[in-house]
Design a protein around this motif. Structure first.
Motif, mmCIF file in Angstrom:
data_model
loop_
_atom_site.group_PDB
_atom_site.id
_atom_site.type_symbol
_atom_site.label_atom_id
_atom_site.label_comp_id
_atom_site.label_asym_id
_atom_site.label_seq_id
_atom_site.Cartn_x
_atom_site.Cartn_y
_atom_site.Cartn_z
ATOM 1 N N TYR A 129 6.744 -2.957 -8.421
ATOM 2 C CA TYR A 129 6.563 -3.030 -6.954
ATOM 3 C C TYR A 129 7.730 -3.756 -6.636
ATOM 4 N N GLU A 166 0.855 -1.158 0.051
ATOM 5 C CA GLU A 166 -0.158 0.133 0.058
ATOM 6 C C GLU A 166 0.592 1.191 -0.176
ATOM 7 N N PHE A 183 6.617 5.478 -3.928
ATOM 8 C CA PHE A 183 5.183 6.064 -4.382
ATOM 9 C C PHE A 183 5.438 7.525 -4.656
ATOM 10 N N ASN A 239 3.469 2.501 -5.385
ATOM 11 C CA ASN A 239 2.600 2.462 -6.431
ATOM 12 C C ASN A 239 3.027 1.763 -7.623
#
Lengths: 363, 422, 146, 397
Positions: free
Chosen positions: A161, A40, A185, A43
């Motif tokens: 990721y 989470e 992110f 991104n």
């Protein structure tokens, strides 16, 4: 290879680090699992790892991990490397096709030692010689990028990721005593392979969650000491500052941390005289090296690992211990995921570094 | 616990009570007074006569004054003598009051000269409240009065009588009225005002005879002139009322002689007010200075010393503030100097009835007269009292805007800022 | 006790202290009414001495050893519970003995108000005297110097 | 040229949005403390990690603002005292200018910068030793290249005694220091002053912002100055000759940027402190000056306005209505230093709050992190060349 257009890319991130202070080496599985939990916080626009103790067979050689945009860049870079180094082994870094990982550059690895005559004529110590060469490579050769250049370590990073990057680089096949990881992110750029974390200089690697509002000041300060910030990312100043203070000025690591995240003046005011003089001097002389803005960083190097928070803890950082193993991470869950019952787990205070030093490297 | 006894009940007595109570809240205080009144403002008797003062105004202190200060009053009783050995005051009723500390504050008594016909009805003095009440009863419009003496008391009586509608003639032996507080210039200006209010002033003369049957019907002056009148007020002067100390070993000159602590020559006996003869800082001699502020201040000093304090009285000198028919005047110290050591400056503005005069001796102010323009005259009083070297601002002293602004900065700061001079 | 002291170094002689004293002691407490309508208009308890460049406001010092109280022939002048020297107008007969006695020259005759004296009362109803509050250059201070 | 809008108007600064939180100065510490003076390249520690290096004397400022040089003579003693008291209360410094130090102001010595200028008025050992720092004034932003002139009518008894010149005589400061005709002469004076004060006080050298200011600043740094003050075009004074005031000098923003960059390139920026002066009209100007490389700023006109100056520009007449630029005792007393000091404290405190707000907005909680932080600024309506000199990008970049 795309260079980011903007300096100081604002980004949110996840960081994680594991170190076995006894020097026991372990595979990259744990770190991948840990960082994957914090999906989470990323991104998919950047992920990476630094691993220490992974090249015991070449532990005295500088391990260059390189990105090339094209074959021409590789040729020019290799010409440069050959000119300055004796290369013991060279070849692409083994990777595995992962569907989510695209547009990867040409990724090579060289184990090298500076040429005696070059070293002599430069008048530099080997580390400094290598550092200069890295800066030159990055600055002067279009399409080439030095991912890492330390001994017995390497950085593995890219756009994607982090768990995918780990799989892409087949990190479960390596064994190291220190691992750090980063999931990125970025908010306003596509991300580029070189811009992913960790950022490295020699054996120093930095993963960073946050954003340095003092970047402009830090960068100009480093400039004065010959550091060129070419990476378009604020994270590199962390590496350079640590390099300046610990390697070039010979300062204890804690002291360097106290420069980067010093106590508040009113706290200094209340200290005993000796400490007050020390911290006043630190802030007076090294004010421009203070890192402002939110950050939690994990810095790793051959014989240790440091995790550090900004002065008012605007970013999360959790640490844990189990036996000889030290864990640091953005989130507690990322530690519990791989170490369900730590001996001790805590949230370091703002500006208080968590330092792990290596006792010995076990073969 | 000390027993304080005070003979007299006017300014000096009240000053003494307040002085004693600054130090001693337990000692008993007894006040003996011939007059059956609480302390009243003696100078206001002319206001009483004129009808501009009532009982409330006459009262010198609030009703609770004696009670609040724990004073026992023996009113309407005269102290006739003092036994200084047994330390007792003998009263007219035959009783005696013992004292540890005694203050004689009996004030003054009018001096009534011997004259032919001086025993007739209708001859008054004007010192006490009763005098004023008596006079008021007879001072009807259309009656005539002769006032013998153009001093403060005589003229105040005259003014009061005029306001009652009485036709008044003042006869003064000296060459000017108010000769103790005014020089010729000032006296002339005041006389003009009096005459403007129909007071007939005769100078350089006196009454030799009072005529009439039982009751006064007129007077004959030294120059032979006859004046018809219904009443005669003798106001030639006041003398210290030392009667109670007579025939004791208390030393009396004009008044009871006191040192700078207001002590008489007999132990534990003090005197203050119009009865005392104390040091005058202007004349640099022992003098009786029968003025109200002196009486209070002497009384206060005496009271404090009686109660064990050690304070000196160092502000004795004549000073008066008085008005006649709205013409105010303030004078102090030596107003008509004799001798070469004095220096005098003055300003006269006849149309405004303004007269200002300053008298200096060795660069110190020793006296002044202010007529009409009396504002801030107290600054001059202060200069006299504090014996300030006035040479830096001597030429400004009578200016309308004279003030501290002309004085040396260091003095000013000390006075105005509470900064002590080093 | 707190008293008003003038700092002559900063007094510009504007006399706003006098004006504001009058207003503070007026019925209306309004500057226009106090000066244009009210009769009699209260006299200011402060006066400004000025010979350029020196100027300063001066009002009753409320002396500990007040000559005016001792000299007053009627007992009108007295010290109130605050320690301030004030005159009871009901008892004052306008003999001006206090004017003779006051070494600071700070007591005035108020002939408009039936010949009674007028002086600084340290504004008993205000947090601090109006002259101090309204001095535009803070040349008046209200402090305790004993 | 006088009518040119201030460069600051073209330099918006940035602030944080999502990724980097702005910091609330009402809740978080916000540090403005500033040390001015020479700094070593690095600190040395002994084997036990104890500090070995001893710092040379520094000026410590609670807010990076100082009151610039205004002499007793040009301004009144009450104005000087207002500045001195405010500086003391605020924990900053004020500057005597070339007027010496009045005996009543010695007690504010530890917040005083004593100036040594070309006339050497009022300079003596006690004066130098009374102050916290010394400043050699070479040039002044309001009138670069020329000296000063205090008219005789302002030289009254106190000024005369303080300046050590006869009463009523004009005080003429020559255009150059007649003992400084070269940079090596300057070095001699710097060290003469240090000798005279036992190396206990930092020495500032103040110059006007002129075309080759960067090179000059570098020379001054190497000549031994601990602090370099640069006074820009628009520096205020009501007493500067018009043509000079309006036509000589360059904007302080350009000068500071150029000096900071030059010293950085030479690797000596961290050794000296740089103070920007001239036309610091509000706290945003200060933010910008610091982002362009200044360590602190000097203000003067704004300080005077705080204590009552109405900018009537008649300082030279000595008839200042507000008791500031006058020696007439009747006028001087109009300025009560209690009020003057309070207003100055209000001004600086308000600016301090504003600076903290702006810093917080940038996500910075310590003024150190703003120094030379050109990333915080962008240019609007400036040429590329100007932006290059300022070291900033165009807005939107």
């Amino acid at each position: 290879m795309l260079r980011e257009k903007y300096e100081r890319v604002p980004s949110g991130c996840a960081v994680s680090g594991i170190m076995d202070r006894s020097g026991r080496r372990f595979s990259g599985n744990d770190i991948i699992q840990s960082i994957a939990l914090m999906r989470e916080r990323s991104n998919g626009l950047g992920g990476g790892f630094a691993a220490y103790g992974i090249y015991p067979e070449y532990k005295d050689h500088y391990a260059f991990h390189m990105f090339y945009d094209d074959e021409q860049a590789r040729e020019i870079s290799e010409r440069f490397l050959n000119e300055h180094f004796n290369i013991a082994e060279a070849g692409p870094i083994p990777t595995k096709k992962v569907s989510s990982i695209k547009n990867e550059p040409i990724i090579w690895r060289y184990f090298a030692l500076p040429k005696e005559e070059k070293l002599t004529s430069s008048g530099l110590l080997p580390d400094e010689f290598v550092a200069q060469c890295v800066i030159n490579l990055n600055k002067k050769i279009d399409g080439a990028f030095v991912v890492s250049s330390g001994k017995n370590m390497g950085a593995f990073k890219g756009v994607g990721y982090p768990e995918d990057i780990g799989e892409f680089y087949r990190l479960y096949e390596y064994e190291g005593y220190t691992w750090t990881a980063h999931g990125r992110f970025p908010t306003n750029t596509p991300g580029w392979w070189g811009g992913a974390h960790p950022f490295t200089l020699l054996d120093l690697s930095v993963v960073h969650n946050g954003e340095l509002s003092s970047y402009g000041t830090n960068r100009r300060y480093l400039n004065e000491f010959g550091y060129e910030c070419t990476m378009q990312t604020d994270t590199e100043v962390v590496a350079y500052l640590l390099d300046l203070f610990t390697r070039r000025q010979g300062m204890p690591l804690e002291m360097a941390c106290k420069i980067m995240a010093p106590p508040m003046w009113d706290e200094i005011e209340r200290m005993p005289d000796d400490d007050k003089a020390l911290y006043t001097a630190l802030r007076t002389v090294y004010g421009k090296a203070l890192m402002n803005g939110p950050f939690s960083i994990i810095v790793a190097f051959s014989n240790g690992m440091v995790a550090l928070n900004d002065r008012i803890k605007l970013r999360p950082l959790v640490a844990a211990e189990k036996g000889d193993v030290l864990y640091v991470s953005s989130e507690e869950s990322a530690i519990i995921e791989i170490c369900p019952q730590p001996d001790k787990i805590w949230a370091p205070r703002a500006g208080e570094p968590v330092i792990g030093m290596l006792e010995e490297v076990k073969a | 616990m000390l027993e304080y006894v005070i003979i007299g009940n006017s300014a000096a007595a009240v000053g003494a009570i307040e002085g004693i109570r600054q130090r001693d809240n337990t000692g008993s205080i007894t006040v003996i007074s011939e007059e059956p009144y609480y302390a009243y403002s003696r100078p206001l008797i002319s206001y009483l006569l004129a009808g501009t003062a009532d009982d409330k105004k006459m009262a010198y202190r609030d009703v609770g004054f004696y009670e609040d200060n724990g004073v026992s009053l023996l009113l309407g009783v005269k102290a006739v003598s003092i036994d200084t050995t047994s330390k007792e005051v003998i009263l007219s009723n035959g009783k005696a009051v013992t004292y540890d500390k005694l203050l004689i504050a009996t004030g003054g008594k009018p001096f009534v000269p011997p004259m032919k016909g001086g025993d007739k009805k209708g001859i008054y003095t004007f010192i006490k409240r009763d005098d004023a009440e008596r006079l008021k009863a007879v001072a009807k419009p259309g009656t005539k009065a002769v006032v013998i003496g153009g001093g403060l008391i005589g003229l105040k009586a005259a003014e009061g009588l005029v306001k009652c509608g009485v036709d008044v003639t003042v006869v003064e032996l000296a060459d000017r009225i108010l000769s103790t507080i005014l020089d010729e210039q000032a006296a002339a200006m005041v006389q003009e005002v009096l005459e403007g209010h129909n007071i007939n002033v005769i100078l350089n003369d006196t009454v030799t005879e009072v005529v009439g049957d039982n009751t006064v019907s007129g007077v004959i002056l030294k120059n032979g002139q006859s004046i018809e009148c219904d009443m005669v007020i003798t106001a030639i002067g006041v003398r210290p009322n030392t009667d109670v100390a007579a025939n004791t070993d208390i030393s009396i000159n004009r008044g009871i002689k006191v040192d700078d602590h207001m002590r008489a020559n007999v132990e534990d006996i003090y005197a203050a007010g119009d009865v005392a003869e104390a040091y005058d800082i202007v004349y640099e001699d022992q003098r009786v200075t029968p003025i109200w502020p002196n009486a209070y201040m002497q009384g206060e000093v005496a009271g404090r010393n009686m109660a064990g304090d050690d304070v000196v009285f160092d502000s004795g000198f004549a000073r008066n503030s008085i008005s006649f028919f709205g013409l105010p005047m303030i004078t102090a110290g030596i107003i008509k100097p004799v001798g070469n050591e004095y220096e005098v400056t003055s300003i006269v503005q006849p149309d405004k009835k303004v007269y200002k005069k300053a008298v200096f001796k060795s660069n110190r102010l020793v006296g002044f007269i202010r007529l009409t323009d009396i504002d801030r005259a107290g600054i001059l009083t202060g200069l006299i009292k504090e014996k300030i070297d006035v040479s830096p601002f001597k030429d400004k002293l009578l200016d309308e805007d004279f003030g501290f602004v002309y004085m040396p900065k260091s003095y000013r700061k000390e006075k105005l800022l509470g900064v002590k001079r080093k | 006790m707190k008293r008003v002291y003038a700092l002559e170094e900063y007094c510009v002689g504007c006399r706003l202290c006098e004006i504001n004293c009058t207003v503070a002691h007026s019925e209306s407490k309004d500057i226009i009414w106090a000066f244009k309508v009210e009769e009699p208009r209260p006299l200011p308890g402060i006066l400004v001495e000025e010979v350029k460049p020196i100027s300063f406001g001066l009002q009753c010092r409320h002396c500990d050893d007040a000559e005016c109280i001792k000299s007053c022939i009627t007992g009108a002048m007295h010290r109130d519970e605050r320690g301030a020297v004030v005159c009871n107008a009901d008892k004052c007969v306008g003999c001006w003995t206090c004017i003779m006695a006051c070494p600071y020259g700070t007591i005035k005759r108020n002939e408009d108000k039936g010949n009674v004296v007028s002086k600084c009362d340290l504004c008993p109803d205000l947090p601090q005297p109006a002259c101090v509050s309204n001095c535009p250059n803070e040349a008046l201070i209200y402090v305790d110097r004993g | 040229m006088r009518q040119l809008p201030a460069l600051c108007h073209f330099l918006p600064y940035t602030c944080s949005q999502v990724t980097n939180p702005s910091i609330d100065p009402l809740r978080e510490p916000m540090e403005l403390k500033t040390y001015l003076g020479r700094k070593p390249d690095k600190l040395e520690f002994d084997e036990n990690g104890r500090l070995v290096t001893k710092l040379t004397p520094q000026l410590v400022l609670n807010v990076p603002i100082m009151f610039s040089a205004m002499s007793f003579g040009s301004i009144s003693l009450n104005a000087c005292e207002s500045l001195a008291r405010a500086a003391t209360q605020l924990g900053i410094y004020y500057n005597t200018g070339e007027g010496g130090l009045h005996s009543s102001l010695y007690r504010y010595g530890k917040n005083t910068i004593a100036q040594v200028a070309s006339g050497r008025f009022g300079v003596h050992a006690d004066y130098l030793n009374a102050a916290a720092a010394l400043e050699i004034k070479i040039g002044q932003g309001a009138k670069p290249g020329i000296g000063g002139h205090l008219p005789g009518e302002k030289v009254r008894a106190e000024v005369s005694a303080t300046r050590m010149i006869p009463e009523g005589s004009d005080a003429i400061s020559p255009a150059p220091h007649h003992d400084i005709y070269s940079i090596e002469d300057l070095r001699q004076l710097i060290y003469a002053l240090k000798e005279a004060t036992n190396y206990a006080k930092p020495v500032i050298v103040k110059i006007a912002a002129v075309h080759n200011v960067a090179a000059i600043a570098s020379g001054i740094a190497r000549a031994g100055a601990d602090i370099i003050a640069i006074d820009g075009f628009r520096g205020g004074t009501g007493a500067a000759p018009l043509r000079i005031r309006d036509n000589v000098g360059i904007p302080i923003e350009m000068a500071i940027a150029a000096v900071d960059t030059r010293l950085k390139e030479e690797g000596i920026r961290h050794q000296v402190s740089v103070v920007a002066a001239g036309s610091m009209r509000n706290s945003a100007d200060i933010i910008k000056a610091i982002a362009l490389g200044a360590d602190a700023v000097y203000i003067a006109t704004s300080a005077l306005i705080a204590i009552g100056c109405h900018m009537c520009q008649k300082c030279n007449t000595g008839k200042c209505n507000w008791g500031i630029a006058t020696q007439d005792p009747q006028l001087v007393k109009r300025l009560n230093p209690n009020i003057g000091a309070r207003r100055l404290v209000n001004l600086i405190t308000a600016w301090e709050h504003e600076i903290k707000e702006m810093l917080g907005g940038m996500g910075i909680n310590s003024i150190e992190s703003l120094r030379g932080n050109r990333e915080m600024l962008r240019g609007v309506g400036l040429t590329q060349k100007e932006m290059d000199i300022l070291g900033i990008k165009a807005a939107g970049e």
